[in-house]
Design an enzyme around this catalytic site. Structure first.
Site, mmCIF file in Angstrom:
data_model
loop_
_atom_site.group_PDB
_atom_site.id
_atom_site.type_symbol
_atom_site.label_atom_id
_atom_site.label_comp_id
_atom_site.label_asym_id
_atom_site.label_seq_id
_atom_site.Cartn_x
_atom_site.Cartn_y
_atom_site.Cartn_z
ATOM 1 N N GLU A 252 -20.866 -35.977 9.601
ATOM 2 C CA GLU A 252 -21.212 -35.480 8.260
ATOM 3 C C GLU A 252 -21.183 -33.957 8.240
ATOM 4 O O GLU A 252 -20.733 -33.328 7.294
ATOM 5 C CB GLU A 252 -22.597 -35.997 7.847
ATOM 6 C CG GLU A 252 -22.984 -35.681 6.400
ATOM 7 C CD GLU A 252 -23.809 -34.409 6.220
ATOM 8 O OE1 GLU A 252 -24.028 -34.003 5.076
ATOM 9 O OE2 GLU A 252 -24.224 -33.795 7.240
ATOM 10 N N GLU A 253 -21.687 -33.373 9.324
ATOM 11 C CA GLU A 253 -21.845 -31.914 9.367
ATOM 12 C C GLU A 253 -20.509 -31.191 9.529
ATOM 13 O O GLU A 253 -19.588 -31.700 10.179
ATOM 14 C CB GLU A 253 -22.740 -31.528 10.554
ATOM 15 C CG GLU A 253 -24.124 -32.173 10.552
ATOM 16 C CD GLU A 253 -25.074 -31.532 9.548
ATOM 17 O OE1 GLU A 253 -24.624 -30.676 8.744
ATOM 18 O OE2 GLU A 253 -26.260 -31.900 9.568
ATOM 19 N N ASP B 270 -32.431 -34.419 9.674
ATOM 20 C CA ASP B 270 -31.011 -34.294 9.311
ATOM 21 C C ASP B 270 -30.130 -34.943 10.386
ATOM 22 O O ASP B 270 -29.461 -34.222 11.124
ATOM 23 C CB ASP B 270 -30.729 -32.787 9.157
ATOM 24 C CG ASP B 270 -29.346 -32.467 8.647
ATOM 25 O OD1 ASP B 270 -28.655 -33.376 8.181
ATOM 26 O OD2 ASP B 270 -28.944 -31.288 8.720
ATOM 27 N N ASP C 26 -31.079 -38.651 3.236
ATOM 28 C CA ASP C 26 -30.740 -37.431 3.967
ATOM 29 C C ASP C 26 -31.859 -36.400 3.810
ATOM 30 O O ASP C 26 -32.500 -36.324 2.757
ATOM 31 C CB ASP C 26 -29.404 -36.868 3.451
ATOM 32 C CG ASP C 26 -28.742 -35.930 4.463
ATOM 33 O OD1 ASP C 26 -29.299 -35.723 5.560
ATOM 34 O OD2 ASP C 26 -27.670 -35.395 4.141
ATOM 35 N N HIS D 49 -31.163 -26.967 8.823
ATOM 36 C CA HIS D 49 -30.096 -26.296 9.573
ATOM 37 C C HIS D 49 -30.591 -25.131 10.427
ATOM 38 O O HIS D 49 -29.880 -24.152 10.631
ATOM 39 C CB HIS D 49 -28.967 -25.840 8.626
ATOM 40 C CG HIS D 49 -28.079 -26.995 8.238
ATOM 41 N ND1 HIS D 49 -26.881 -26.834 7.583
ATOM 42 C CD2 HIS D 49 -28.219 -28.334 8.419
ATOM 43 C CE1 HIS D 49 -26.328 -28.020 7.377
ATOM 44 N NE2 HIS D 49 -27.125 -28.952 7.870
HETATM 45 ZN ZN LIG Z 1 -27.115 -31.145 7.880
#
Ligand SMILES: [Zn+2]
Ligand SMILES: *[C@@H]1O[C@H](CO)[C@@H](O)[C@H](O)[C@H]1NC(C)=O
Length: 398
Positions: free
Chosen positions: A197-198, A147, A244, A345
């Site tokens: 992105e996060e 990620d 992703d 995550h």
């Molecule tokens: Zn992520």
């Protein structure tokens, strides 16, 4: 006479558009087995400790921190050193975040592209490969290997692998001269490593996709000169391929959009062919053929376009582009039963928990897809025996 000549004119126009149509239908020629076998492998470059491509990305890289700058420098060095014919750009923005108070956090998107040398910028449509390079703000020390450190490295490998073939093809085409009819002469390729992105806190429309939102907005308003084939930088993206959450074992990749299902299917067919040729390490060549065919990442390859429903549920960097009409191929590991990969995550999303053969196979699949899209069949150095020896020796090591 007048009527006749005008209808003849119309007829010619008709023939001309038919030619164009036929051309674009046949332009996508399938890549040969020889070329698939000849595609360069990453070798040790994905080693998580010393690998030239992957290991420098496996550090925390929160936007605006030294880790982020180090990874940007790594991309920059890689393109400057290994891909000197590519142009590099940065697109920068700043934004407050829920954790930064009044402070503006900088976001830097890394952009690299290569166009046919004779084409002017506004005339080139680019296959665009995308991954985000930022990592999550919390938990502290989060790595984000799937990620999306590994997807960034996969794209780097793929671009390096097709670059010499591109040079060879474009040199030959340049020597032959070119006509306006050939659409293929206006096909370029582009990489976007996006920042931010996060979410910093919890995913909302404003706390996520910082880099993608800024870039899509900027490019929508970046006009090419009048009379260009493409109106804006944004419309120059012929396909936005987003990688992703890739690098965990046995991924499930669904087809998300009916309008790009054909591209998904082209990639799915390449997956199956690479497996059958014994070129994928997640389907070991020494196992029986039948067993090889059981493994399938792009599970919707046989499905008809009519059965592809956009499962709009997965929010990712494609959204700001998709909302502006860009065509998307979203390669993300998501299974309706188990969701995202287990490590998603968590502090477990580390280099150690990547599946090596899967990471390598993704890089081969992306390479094959890009090679086919860019019509590079016959432009690779073919030394299949050396390469297959490499594959087997690596297999016994692991
Ligand atoms: Zn992520
Ligand atoms: C954007 O940021 C990068 C990295 O900090 C920097 O090298 C570059 O000069 C900046 N570009 C612009 C146009 O400000």
């Amino acid at each position: 006479m007048v009527v006749l000549s005008s209808s003849r004119h119309a007829l010619w126009r008709c023939v001309f558009s038919l030619l164009l149509l036929v051309h674009s239908a046949v332009a996508y020629s399938v890549i040969s087995d020889d070329t698939l076998r000849a595609l360069p492998r990453p070798g040790d470059d994905f080693d998580i400790h010393t690998g030239k491509l992957l290991s420098p990305i496996l550090i925390p890289r929160v936007p605006g921190t030294p880790g982020s700058t180090a990874v940007l420098n790594h991309f920059n060095d890689f393109f400057q050193t290994s891909l000197p014919d590519w142009k590099i750009e940065f697109q920068n923005s700043t934004s407050k975040t829920p954790v930064s108070g009044d402070k503006e956090v900088p976001f830097v998107n890394f952009i690299a592209y290569r166009d046919p040398p004779w084409a002017s910028k506004g005339d080139v449509g680019r296959l665009t490969l995308v991954a985000h390079y930022d990592s999550k703000y919390s938990p502290e020390g989060f790595i984000g290997a799937i990620d999306s450190a590994a997807p960034c490295a996969m794209i780097m490998h793929a671009m390096r692998s097709i670059d010499a073939a591109l040079t060879k093809k474009w040199t030959e085409m340049g020597a032959r001269g070119h006509s306006n009819l050939d659409l293929d002469e206006h096909t370029g390729i582009q990489v976007l490593f996006l920042d931010g992105e996060e979410a910093f806190q919890t995913w909302t429309d404003t706390d996520s996709l910082y880099g993608a939102r800024s870039l899509a907005e900027t490019w929508e308003d970046s006009y090419h000169p009048v009379m260009s084939n493409f109106k804006t930088e944004l419309s120059s993206i012929t396909l936005f391929v987003l990688l992703d959450l890739l690098g965990a074992k046995s991924p499930t990749i669904r087809s998300h959009f009916p309008t790009t299902h054909w591209a998904y299917q082209n990639m799915g067919k390449l997956e199956n062919r690479l497996r059958e040729l014994g070129e994928l390490r997640s389907a070991p060549p020494h196992e029986e053929k039948a067993k090889r065919n059981e493994i399938r990442w792009l599970v919707d390859v046989e499905a008809s376009e009519r059965h592809v429903t956009s499962r709009g549920g997965i929010s990712d960097d494609h959204l700001p582009f998709m909302h502006r009409g860009v065509e998307i191929l979203h390669l993300i590991d998501f299974n309706s039963g188990s969701g995202f990969p287990k490590v998603w995550h968590t502090m477990e999303d580390t280099g150690e928990n990547l599946d090596g053969p899967t990471v390598e196979d993704w890089s081969m699949l992306v390479t094959a897809f890009a090679a086919e899209w860019m019509e590079l069949d016959g432009f690779f150095e073919t030394t299949p025996s050396a390469r297959s020896a490499d594959l087997h020796s690596r297999k016994t090591e692991l």
